[in-house]
Scaffold this active site. Structure first.
Site, PDB file in Angstrom:
ATOM      1  N   HIS A   1       7.873  11.361  -8.209  1.00  0.00           N
ATOM      2  CA  HIS A   1       7.409  10.439  -9.241  1.00  0.00           C
ATOM      3  C   HIS A   1       8.520   9.422  -9.484  1.00  0.00           C
ATOM      4  O   HIS A   1       9.385   9.627 -10.322  1.00  0.00           O
ATOM      5  CB  HIS A   1       7.051  11.181 -10.530  1.00  0.00           C
ATOM      6  CG  HIS A   1       5.644  11.671 -10.540  1.00  0.00           C
ATOM      7  ND1 HIS A   1       4.567  10.811 -10.589  1.00  0.00           N
ATOM      8  CD2 HIS A   1       5.123  12.914 -10.464  1.00  0.00           C
ATOM      9  CE1 HIS A   1       3.441  11.514 -10.571  1.00  0.00           C
ATOM     10  NE2 HIS A   1       3.742  12.789 -10.484  1.00  0.00           N
TER      11      HIS A   1
ATOM     12  N   ASP B   1       4.340  10.138 -13.925  1.00  0.00           N
ATOM     13  CA  ASP B   1       4.430  11.426 -14.635  1.00  0.00           C
ATOM     14  C   ASP B   1       4.445  11.173 -16.149  1.00  0.00           C
ATOM     15  O   ASP B   1       3.774  11.871 -16.917  1.00  0.00           O
ATOM     16  CB  ASP B   1       5.669  12.214 -14.184  1.00  0.00           C
ATOM     17  CG  ASP B   1       6.956  11.376 -14.185  1.00  0.00           C
ATOM     18  OD1 ASP B   1       6.874  10.132 -14.223  1.00  0.00           O
ATOM     19  OD2 ASP B   1       8.053  11.971 -14.149  1.00  0.00           O
TER      20      ASP B   1
ATOM     21  N   HIS C   1       8.010  -9.020  15.505  1.00  0.00           N
ATOM     22  CA  HIS C   1       8.286  -8.184  16.679  1.00  0.00           C
ATOM     23  C   HIS C   1       7.900  -8.947  17.939  1.00  0.00           C
ATOM     24  O   HIS C   1       6.764  -9.405  18.067  1.00  0.00           O
ATOM     25  CB  HIS C   1       7.476  -6.893  16.640  1.00  0.00           C
ATOM     26  CG  HIS C   1       7.726  -6.072  15.407  1.00  0.00           C
ATOM     27  ND1 HIS C   1       8.891  -5.394  15.189  1.00  0.00           N
ATOM     28  CD2 HIS C   1       6.950  -5.845  14.316  1.00  0.00           C
ATOM     29  CE1 HIS C   1       8.838  -4.773  14.020  1.00  0.00           C
ATOM     30  NE2 HIS C   1       7.669  -5.043  13.471  1.00  0.00           N
TER      31      HIS C   1
ATOM     32  N   TYR D   1      -4.997  -5.414  -4.227  1.00  0.00           N
ATOM     33  CA  TYR D   1      -5.545  -5.429  -5.586  1.00  0.00           C
ATOM     34  C   TYR D   1      -5.663  -6.852  -6.118  1.00  0.00           C
ATOM     35  O   TYR D   1      -4.883  -7.718  -5.776  1.00  0.00           O
ATOM     36  CB  TYR D   1      -4.632  -4.627  -6.531  1.00  0.00           C
ATOM     37  CG  TYR D   1      -4.420  -3.199  -6.111  1.00  0.00           C
ATOM     38  CD1 TYR D   1      -5.409  -2.494  -5.425  1.00  0.00           C
ATOM     39  CD2 TYR D   1      -3.231  -2.542  -6.393  1.00  0.00           C
ATOM     40  CE1 TYR D   1      -5.213  -1.180  -5.041  1.00  0.00           C
ATOM     41  CE2 TYR D   1      -3.026  -1.222  -6.017  1.00  0.00           C
ATOM     42  CZ  TYR D   1      -4.014  -0.549  -5.336  1.00  0.00           C
ATOM     43  OH  TYR D   1      -3.817   0.747  -4.955  1.00  0.00           O
TER      44      TYR D   1
ATOM     45  N   GLU E   1      13.133   9.721 -22.076  1.00  0.00           N
ATOM     46  CA  GLU E   1      11.910  10.392 -22.552  1.00  0.00           C
ATOM     47  C   GLU E   1      11.494   9.974 -23.961  1.00  0.00           C
ATOM     48  O   GLU E   1      10.376  10.274 -24.385  1.00  0.00           O
ATOM     49  CB  GLU E   1      12.068  11.913 -22.438  1.00  0.00           C
ATOM     50  CG  GLU E   1      12.073  12.355 -20.967  1.00  0.00           C
ATOM     51  CD  GLU E   1      12.247  13.858 -20.792  1.00  0.00           C
ATOM     52  OE1 GLU E   1      12.906  14.479 -21.650  1.00  0.00           O
ATOM     53  OE2 GLU E   1      11.717  14.389 -19.801  1.00  0.00           O
TER      54      GLU E   1
END
Ligand code: NI
Length: 396
Positions: free
Chosen positions: A102, A107, A243, A299, A373
């Site tokens: 994560h 998370d 490439h 997206y 946190e």
């Protein structure tokens, strides 16, 4: 600094950290979030009043009907997938799954939404309308989990407003950042093959050199960005792969290039591939080469609804205090939250998670990424306050 929201109960603060650490320790990458979904589902099923279901194998939906009367239906979204990165952190809850981590804060997003579900379910007697908590799989890998949930399931039926947050390490913990309108980019890309004619490196007149032509393409694409597009219309074109060739005395037949293309508006998203291909076609024609151009749409850009962003900023001021709410800058990462915005107004916003004390200022997708946190508490307070505010208004 003044904070107006009442602090979270200690037990919930401990619980948030336990949830986040469990998820951090057991990361699963996109479309493989089976244990993650099972864990979230089991925790949600212990909360009162939630109707828990799974619309896809690795996402979880919890629906909560308020008992205080009619109101809007508000969708709250967290993404739950990890990244294919080997973690370099050494704390005791580091990843136990080799090659998965994560490293983007999902998370934390999942723990925040579980915390919001718990608080709102306990307070459902004072809640109006409906809240849908969607724990979405596969944000990191196009076509993404949101596309599937939004366009192939009934998830969005009756949803009035969609909200989502991202923890961001480059904003300090405790800060909430909101941006109306264009916020995040479309992470589109293209593959280009230039077909020339190989030959002897000493006799270029007998060959059509795809390396020299490719070099022209690379520089001219930057000319498009700087000369053909307004400086007020952001466009990033980065050729990231080139490439060709096998030896120093051989002109190869082909050169293969790949690039990422980032735009912030649907209009530019339509225009960019045409302008880029026009330049590629012109250069190849001028030098007698052929080409194959394959444009890959990932997206959509995240474009927030202005009025939702404005009202959400007011909610944020009430939660964290005037001086901790900032206008977010535009962010050239992509996010499939944009899919929800195709079906309802809404806003994707940021909660800062960086701090020197927590050593959590590493960039996203870095093997040392982690969270302060305390940002989990801020995230829960924001989600709960926003859900209460937006459900309470009359349905449109
Ligand atoms: Ni992310």
């Amino acid at each position: 600094m003044t904070s107006h929201a009442s602090p979270l109960p200690d037990a919930l603060r401990q619980q948030l950290r336990a949830w986040r650490r469990h998820l951090h320790q057991h990361p699963e990458i996109s479309f493989q979030e089976h244990q993650t979904a099972a864990f979230i589902r089991a925790e949600l099923e212990r909360m009162p009043g939630l109707e828990v279901s799974q619309l896809t194998p690795t996402s979880v939906l919890a629906a909560l009907r308020g008992e205080a009367g009619p109101g809007r239906t508000v969708l709250l979204r967290a993404d739950i997938d990890a990244l294919p990165i080997e973690e370099e952190n050494t704390f005791e809850f580091r990843s136990q799954n080799a090659g998965a981590m994560h490293a983007c804060g999902h998370d934390g997003h999942a723990a925040i939404l579980m915390g919001a579900a718990q608080l709102l379910s306990e307070a459902r007697a004072e809640l109006s309308g409906e809240v849908r908590f969607i724990f979405q799989h596969a944000e990191e890998t196009p076509p993404g989990g949101a596309e599937e949930l939004v366009f192939s399931t009934p998830l969005m039926d009756g949803v009035d407003i969609s909200l989502g947050l991202h923890l961001l390490s480059f904003y300090p913990a405790g800060v909430v950042a909101v941006r109306p309108g264009m916020f995040m980019a479309s992470p589109d890309s293209f593959q280009l093959t230039i077909r020339g004619r190989g030959g002897h490196g000493g006799m270029p007149e007998q060959a059509v050199d795809p390396v020299a032509i490719g070099a022209q393409v690379v520089t001219n694409l930057q000319h498009v960005v700087s000369r053909a597009i307004s400086p007020f219309e952001p466009l990033v074109v980065s050729v990231t792969q080139f490439h060709a060739g096998t030896a120093d005395n051989i002109i190869p037949d082909t050169a293969r290039l790949a690039a990422t293309v980032r735009v912030f508006s649907p209009e530019m998203r339509e225009r960019a591939p045409q302008v880029l291909e026009r330049v590629i076609a012109g250069i190849c024609a001028a030098h007698g080469a052929e080409y194959e151009f394959e444009y890959l749409y990932a997206y959509r850009p995240v474009v927030n609804t202005d009025w939702v962003a404005a009202e959400l900023s007011e909610v944020a001021r009430a939660v964290v205090g005037e001086d901790r709410v900032i206008q977010a800058g535009m962010w050239a990462a992509g996010e499939d939250f944009s899919a929800y915005l195709q079906k309802s107004p809404g806003c994707f916003f940021a909660v800062g998670s960086g701090s020197p004390q927590a050593n959590s200022e590493w960039p996203h997708h870095h093997p040392r990424f982690t969270l302060d946190e305390s940002a989990l508490d801020t995230g829960v307070q924001m989600m709960v306050a926003a859900a209460r505010y937006f459900t309470a208004r009359d349905p449109q």
